[in-house]
Write a protein that holds these residues in place. Structure first.
Motif, PDB file in Angstrom:
ATOM      1  N   PRO A  68     -23.571 102.306 -27.635  1.00 23.04           N
ATOM      2  CA  PRO A  68     -22.178 102.014 -27.263  1.00 23.04           C
ATOM      3  C   PRO A  68     -21.719 102.713 -25.989  1.00 23.04           C
ATOM      4  O   PRO A  68     -20.886 102.190 -25.255  1.00 23.04           O
ATOM      5  CB  PRO A  68     -21.377 102.511 -28.475  1.00 23.04           C
ATOM      6  CG  PRO A  68     -22.350 102.593 -29.600  1.00 23.04           C
ATOM      7  CD  PRO A  68     -23.669 102.897 -28.979  1.00 23.04           C
ATOM      8  N   TYR A  69     -22.256 103.913 -25.726  1.00 16.90           N
ATOM      9  CA  TYR A  69     -21.788 104.716 -24.598  1.00 16.90           C
ATOM     10  C   TYR A  69     -22.753 104.670 -23.410  1.00 16.90           C
ATOM     11  O   TYR A  69     -22.744 105.573 -22.568  1.00 16.90           O
ATOM     12  CB  TYR A  69     -21.568 106.156 -25.047  1.00 16.90           C
ATOM     13  CG  TYR A  69     -20.492 106.291 -26.078  1.00 16.90           C
ATOM     14  CD1 TYR A  69     -19.161 106.497 -25.719  1.00 16.90           C
ATOM     15  CD2 TYR A  69     -20.785 106.174 -27.443  1.00 16.90           C
ATOM     16  CE1 TYR A  69     -18.163 106.592 -26.673  1.00 16.90           C
ATOM     17  CE2 TYR A  69     -19.789 106.274 -28.409  1.00 16.90           C
ATOM     18  CZ  TYR A  69     -18.484 106.477 -28.019  1.00 16.90           C
ATOM     19  OH  TYR A  69     -17.491 106.561 -28.973  1.00 16.90           O
ATOM     20  N   SER A 153      -7.322 110.333 -36.045  1.00 11.59           N
ATOM     21  CA  SER A 153      -6.838 109.087 -36.647  1.00 11.59           C
ATOM     22  C   SER A 153      -6.518 108.027 -35.606  1.00 11.59           C
ATOM     23  O   SER A 153      -6.159 106.901 -35.960  1.00 11.59           O
ATOM     24  CB  SER A 153      -5.580 109.369 -37.487  1.00 11.59           C
ATOM     25  OG  SER A 153      -4.549 109.895 -36.661  1.00 11.59           O
ATOM     26  N   ASN A 154      -6.673 108.348 -34.324  1.00  5.54           N
ATOM     27  CA  ASN A 154      -6.339 107.402 -33.259  1.00  5.54           C
ATOM     28  C   ASN A 154      -7.442 106.380 -33.002  1.00  5.54           C
ATOM     29  O   ASN A 154      -7.293 105.513 -32.157  1.00  5.54           O
ATOM     30  CB  ASN A 154      -6.051 108.151 -31.954  1.00  5.54           C
ATOM     31  CG  ASN A 154      -4.765 108.945 -32.034  1.00  5.54           C
ATOM     32  OD1 ASN A 154      -4.412 109.450 -33.091  1.00  5.54           O
ATOM     33  ND2 ASN A 154      -4.060 109.055 -30.923  1.00  5.54           N
ATOM     34  N   ILE A 155      -8.554 106.492 -33.714  1.00  9.87           N
ATOM     35  CA  ILE A 155      -9.687 105.595 -33.501  1.00  9.87           C
ATOM     36  C   ILE A 155      -9.667 104.474 -34.532  1.00  9.87           C
ATOM     37  O   ILE A 155      -9.487 104.714 -35.728  1.00  9.87           O
ATOM     38  CB  ILE A 155     -11.023 106.363 -33.615  1.00  9.87           C
ATOM     39  CG1 ILE A 155     -11.045 107.528 -32.626  1.00  9.87           C
ATOM     40  CG2 ILE A 155     -12.204 105.435 -33.383  1.00  9.87           C
ATOM     41  CD1 ILE A 155     -11.041 107.134 -31.182  1.00  9.87           C
ATOM     42  N   LYS A 160     -16.138  96.075 -34.569  1.00 10.88           N
ATOM     43  CA  LYS A 160     -16.113  95.209 -33.390  1.00 10.88           C
ATOM     44  C   LYS A 160     -15.046  95.659 -32.404  1.00 10.88           C
ATOM     45  O   LYS A 160     -15.280  95.722 -31.186  1.00 10.88           O
ATOM     46  CB  LYS A 160     -15.861  93.762 -33.822  1.00 10.88           C
ATOM     47  CG  LYS A 160     -15.915  92.766 -32.670  1.00 10.88           C
ATOM     48  CD  LYS A 160     -15.754  91.337 -33.160  1.00 10.88           C
ATOM     49  CE  LYS A 160     -15.834  90.353 -32.008  1.00 10.88           C
ATOM     50  NZ  LYS A 160     -15.667  88.937 -32.484  1.00 10.88           N
ATOM     51  N   GLU A 161     -13.878  96.005 -32.912  1.00  6.09           N
ATOM     52  CA  GLU A 161     -12.795  96.481 -32.058  1.00  6.09           C
ATOM     53  C   GLU A 161     -13.149  97.828 -31.441  1.00  6.09           C
ATOM     54  O   GLU A 161     -12.842  98.095 -30.273  1.00  6.09           O
ATOM     55  CB  GLU A 161     -11.508  96.593 -32.875  1.00  6.09           C
ATOM     56  CG  GLU A 161     -10.259  96.833 -32.052  1.00  6.09           C
ATOM     57  CD  GLU A 161      -9.004  96.806 -32.908  1.00  6.09           C
ATOM     58  OE1 GLU A 161      -8.968  97.538 -33.920  1.00  6.09           O
ATOM     59  OE2 GLU A 161      -8.077  96.045 -32.581  1.00  6.09           O
ATOM     60  N   VAL A 166     -14.592 101.257 -26.737  1.00  7.74           N
ATOM     61  CA  VAL A 166     -15.524 102.194 -26.097  1.00  7.74           C
ATOM     62  C   VAL A 166     -15.843 101.728 -24.681  1.00  7.74           C
ATOM     63  O   VAL A 166     -15.814 102.512 -23.724  1.00  7.74           O
ATOM     64  CB  VAL A 166     -16.821 102.341 -26.914  1.00  7.74           C
ATOM     65  CG1 VAL A 166     -17.887 103.071 -26.093  1.00  7.74           C
ATOM     66  CG2 VAL A 166     -16.555 103.106 -28.202  1.00  7.74           C
ATOM     67  N   ARG A 167     -16.112 100.420 -24.534  1.00 13.48           N
ATOM     68  CA  ARG A 167     -16.438  99.908 -23.203  1.00 13.48           C
ATOM     69  C   ARG A 167     -15.237 100.002 -22.273  1.00 13.48           C
ATOM     70  O   ARG A 167     -15.372 100.281 -21.076  1.00 13.48           O
ATOM     71  CB  ARG A 167     -16.935  98.469 -23.284  1.00 13.48           C
ATOM     72  CG  ARG A 167     -18.261  98.274 -24.003  1.00 13.48           C
ATOM     73  CD  ARG A 167     -19.300  99.312 -23.631  1.00 13.48           C
ATOM     74  NE  ARG A 167     -19.590  99.406 -22.202  1.00 13.48           N
ATOM     75  CZ  ARG A 167     -20.403 100.308 -21.664  1.00 13.48           C
ATOM     76  NH1 ARG A 167     -20.981 101.216 -22.430  1.00 13.48           N
ATOM     77  NH2 ARG A 167     -20.631 100.326 -20.365  1.00 13.48           N
ATOM     78  N   ILE A 168     -14.039  99.761 -22.802  1.00 14.55           N
ATOM     79  CA  ILE A 168     -12.838  99.900 -21.977  1.00 14.55           C
ATOM     80  C   ILE A 168     -12.704 101.338 -21.499  1.00 14.55           C
ATOM     81  O   ILE A 168     -12.371 101.600 -20.338  1.00 14.55           O
ATOM     82  CB  ILE A 168     -11.578  99.478 -22.766  1.00 14.55           C
ATOM     83  CG1 ILE A 168     -11.578  97.956 -22.992  1.00 14.55           C
ATOM     84  CG2 ILE A 168     -10.312  99.887 -22.017  1.00 14.55           C
ATOM     85  CD1 ILE A 168     -10.421  97.473 -23.841  1.00 14.55           C
TER      86      ILE A 168
END
Length: 254
Positions: A68-69, A153-155, A160-161, A166-168
């Protein structure tokens, strides 16, 4: 602190093979040697945190090659107190680079002791735990982030979201309601990766794909990032006319 220094020297010798070329370590603060484009996505100064002054530490930069990263770069500070309690007690692990990750909490500009990694949580009085284990734990976080047990808790918990966000966060863009600074600037390591990619494309005389051009020209100061040949190549690419918007609508649609 002899044990800490001994393990650090060993880690430096082995880190390339241990990380498959995805990490390097230094006693020097890697942040201080980063160029201006790097500084936009790294904590501006450790002195702004609650970091103790009586400590011995070093820095690790990790640049995942896949997952992902992929192609983002992240700097960690690993430190132990100079009171001589290492390895009885685990080192403190801090991520200095802003990131969207369930187990690393950089929200609200928190850049100290903000990493939840199993090798620290399960530290075994130094009997079977070393700095090498810390590295392996950090590498694991990038390839297998734990959405089921988040540090913040902000994740989002939707996989999928999560991958989209992560890409953004790496490519630069807006993540609604993440923290008080919603817009992520392009990760400095990813920017470095793109510059290497565009150089390779030009040297081989190949056409840049629309997605790559869109990312390369998204930065408001993109003309300062590339040489004359690159700029001429980009300006002759038709997709540039619709890729230079740098506003909330562009981020939302990324």
């Amino acid at each position: 602190m002899a044990q800490f220094e001994k393990e650090f020297r060993y880690l430096c010798r082995q880190i390339n093979s241990l990380s498959n070329g995805q990490a390097h370590a230094s006693y020097d603060n890697i942040f201080n040697h980063s160029n201006s484009s790097a500084r936009t996505s790294i904590s501006s100064s450790s002195s702004e945190s609650d970091e103790p002054t009586s400590s011995l530490g070093f820095h690790i930069e990790i640049t995942p090659q896949d997952g992902p990263y992929a192609h983002g770069s992240y700097i960690f500070r690993i430190e132990a107190s100079t009171d001589g309690d290492y390895p009885e007690y685990p080192p403190i692990v801090s991520c200095l680079t802003r990131i969207y990750h369930p187990n690393i909490d950089t929200t609200y500009q928190n850049y100290y002791n903000n990493v939840c990694v199993s090798t620290v949580n399960e530290w075994n009085d130094g009997t079977n735990s070393t700095l090498e284990d810390i590295l392996q734990g950090l590498m694991f976080l990038f390839h297998s982030p734990n959405l089921d047990d988040p540090l913040t808790s902000n994740i989002t918990s939707d996989e999928k979201e999560f991958l989209k966000y992560v890409r953004i966060s790496i490519e630069g863009g807006l993540i609604e309601d993440f923290d008080q600074v919603d817009i992520f600037e392009m990760n400095y390591g990813y920017k470095r990766y793109l510059m290497e990619q565009e150089k390779q494309y030009i040297e081989e005389g190949e056409q840049l794909d629309d997605h790559l051009v869109n990312i390369l020209t998204r930065e408001p100061n993109y003309k300062e990032l590339f040489n004359a040949d690159t700029l001429e190549f980009l300006m002759n690419t038709t997709s540039i006319t619709h890729s230079t918007r740098h506003n909330k609508e562009t981020f939302t649609n990324s």
